[in-house]
Design an enzyme around this catalytic site. Structure first.
Site, PDB file in Angstrom:
ATOM      1  N   GLU A 144       0.770  -1.534   0.101  1.00 10.28           N
ATOM      2  CA  GLU A 144       0.068   0.074  -0.009  1.00 10.28           C
ATOM      3  C   GLU A 144       0.939   1.256   0.198  1.00 10.28           C
ATOM      4  O   GLU A 144       0.521   2.354  -0.814  1.00 10.28           O
ATOM      5  CB  GLU A 144      -0.889  -0.019   1.078  1.00 10.28           C
ATOM      6  N   ALA A 203      13.267 -36.427  -7.786  1.00  7.25           N
ATOM      7  CA  ALA A 203      13.365 -36.961  -9.506  1.00  7.25           C
ATOM      8  C   ALA A 203      13.412 -38.480  -9.219  1.00  7.25           C
ATOM      9  O   ALA A 203      14.172 -38.998  -8.622  1.00  7.25           O
ATOM     10  CB  ALA A 203      14.377 -36.368  -9.883  1.00  7.25           C
ATOM     11  N   GLU A 235      14.088 -32.036  -0.317  1.00  3.63           N
ATOM     12  CA  GLU A 235      14.745 -32.648  -1.889  1.00  3.63           C
ATOM     13  C   GLU A 235      15.234 -34.094  -1.349  1.00  3.63           C
ATOM     14  O   GLU A 235      15.978 -34.559  -2.250  1.00  3.63           O
ATOM     15  CB  GLU A 235      15.796 -31.685  -2.354  1.00  3.63           C
TER      16      GLU A 235
END
Length: 347
Positions: free
Chosen positions: A53, A159, A287
Site C-alpha cells: 500500500e 526426481a 529434496e
C-alpha cells in the site's frame, strides 16, 4: 470479468514479484484506480521494508495526487492495523482519505485478522472483500498454512527414473533430471524460505542446496544428521549460507551453522517442524532422501509434491522413490525428456 476482478488480478501479478524476498510476511500487491485509470501500483518487495500500500501510494505522480481521495485502492490482502516492522497500512489509507478499498482476502495473522477492515470501515471507508478470494488465498498458501497449522508449508520434491528409482543401489551418481529441470528446481529453491535433506542425500550427493543456477536468495539449509556423519569437507558445512543441523548430541549457535539437539523421546519430524515454526521459517522444500520424504508422507506433513520423472531412464536395481498417499494430481507438464507431476493431498 468485472472491473474489480481485473484490477485485483493485477494486484496478484504484482504480489508475485515479491516471491522469495518477503517471508515470513505474505506477498501483497496493490493498485490505485481513478476513473478507470491506474494511477499507482506497488507490491511488498522485501521483508522489513515498505508494504504494498505504501509503495502504491508513493508511486502516484504529481498530476494525480489531488485525486487520490477520489480513488479506489485494490489490495490482494487485508491491510495491516498494527505496528510491526512498519506502521499500519490502514492508518495510511485513512490519512490519504481514500474512500473505497477492495480486498482479495482477509489476513489470518492474529495481529490483523479483520482488524484492518474494521478500522477502515470505522473511518467511513467503503470496504469490499472477497474479490478473487480463492486466488488470493492460493497466492499466500504458505503464509496461511504457517499461521493456521503452526508449521511451515511443506513441498516435497524428488526426481525418479521411469521405473520409479531415485538412485542406484550403491548410491553412485546418476543424472536423473535434465539440465533444464535442474535450473527449474533452483528457481523453486529461490521461492522458499528453507530447503531440507536427510543424511544419505547429504552424504552421497554432497549437494550445495543453493540457487546457483537461478538468480535469487539462497534458502536456509536444513540437514537431518542425527549422528553427525557428514564430513566437514562437504558443501553443506561450507558456511556460505545459514545451515541448521538437527542431531542427537550437539546444540551450538554459530554465525552460519547452527546445531540443534533432538530429544530422543519425541518425534523427530515434529521437533523439526516446531523449531522451524519458532524460527519463523514459512516454507520448506524437501529434496530427499527417500526415507525423509516417506516419513513426512506417512505422518501427513506435506502440502505439495513435485515429482520429476525421466521418461527415458531405466535404472533397474536401485533405491525406490517415495510413495504418496491420498494424493490428488493438480497438473503435469513436459520438461524435455522429463515429465513433472504436481500433487496435493486430499484433505
Amino acid at each position: 470479468m468485472s472491473s474489480d476482478d481485473t484490477y485485483m488480478q493485477r494486484c496478484l501479478q504484482l504480489a508475485l514479484l515479491g516471491a522469495g524476498s518477503v517471508a515470513p510476511n505474505p506477498m501483497v500487491g496493490a493498485v490505485l484506480v481513478y476513473d478507470n485509470v491506474i494511477i499507482g501500483e506497488g507490491y511488498h518487495q522485501q521483508y522489513g521494508k515498505a508494504h504494498a500500500e505504501v509503495n502504491c501510494i508513493n508511486s502516484v505522480s504529481e498530476q494525480y495526487k489531488t485525486v487520490i481521495e477520489k480513488s479506489t485502492l485494490y489490495v490482494s490482502l487485508e491491510p495491516c492495523a498494527h505496528f510491526g516492522k512498519t506502521p499500519p497500512c490502514a492508518d495510511l489509507i485513512i490519512a490519504n482519505k481514500i474512500p473505497r478499498v477492495v480486498i482479495g482476502c482477509m489476513d489470518n495473522y492474529l495481529e490483523v485478522n479483520g482488524r484492518g477492515i474494521e478500522k477502515l470501515r470505522s473511518a467511513g471507508i467503503e470496504v469490499i472483500t472477497g474479490v478473487l478470494e480463492r486466488e488470493a488465498v492460493e497466492l499466500n498458501r504458505r503464509f496461511f498454512t504457517f499461521h493456521q497449522l503452526l508449521r511451515p508449508y511443506i513441498i516435497l520434491k524428488w526426481a525418479e527414473s521411469k521405473d520409479g528409482k531415485i538412485a542406484k543401489k550403491d548410491y553412485s551418481k546418476v543424472a536423473i533430471s535434465s539440465e533444464y529441470c535442474n535450473r527449474l528446481v533452483h528457481k523453486w529453491r529461490s521461492e522458499e524460505a528453507a530447503i531440507m535433506v536427510g543424511t544419505n542425500t547429504a552424504l552421497y550427493d554432497n549437494p550445495s542446496l543453493t540457487t546457483r543456477l537461478w538468480e535469487g536468495n539462497d534458502p536456509v539449509r536444513i540437514l537431518l544428521d542425527r549422528n553427525l556423519k557428514i564430513p566437514a569437507s562437504h558443501h553443506l558445512l561450507d558456511g556460505k549460507t545459514k545451515t541448521i543441523i538437527f542431531n542427537n548430541s550437539k546444540s551450538e549457535e554459530g554465525q552460519h551453522i547452527v546445531y540443534s539437539k533432538l530429544v530422543a523421546s519425541e518425534s523427530i519430524i515434529q521437533q523439526v517442524l516446531k523449531k522451524l515454526y519458532q524460527l519463523k521459517i514459512l516454507s520448506v522444500l524437501v529434496e530427499g532422501g527417500a526415507k525423509l520424504l516417506q516419513s513426512l508422507i506417512d505422518a501427513g506433513y506435506w502440502d505439495e509434491a513435485r515429482v520429476i520423472v525421466n521418461e527415458q531412464l531405466i535404472i533397474g536395481e536401485g533405491v525406490d522413490g517415495p510413495s504418496l498417499k491420498h494424493q490428488q494430481l493438480l497438473k503435469s507438464e513436459n520438461c524435455y525428456s522429463d515429465s513433472i507431476y504436481y500433487y496435493k493431498p486430499y484433505r
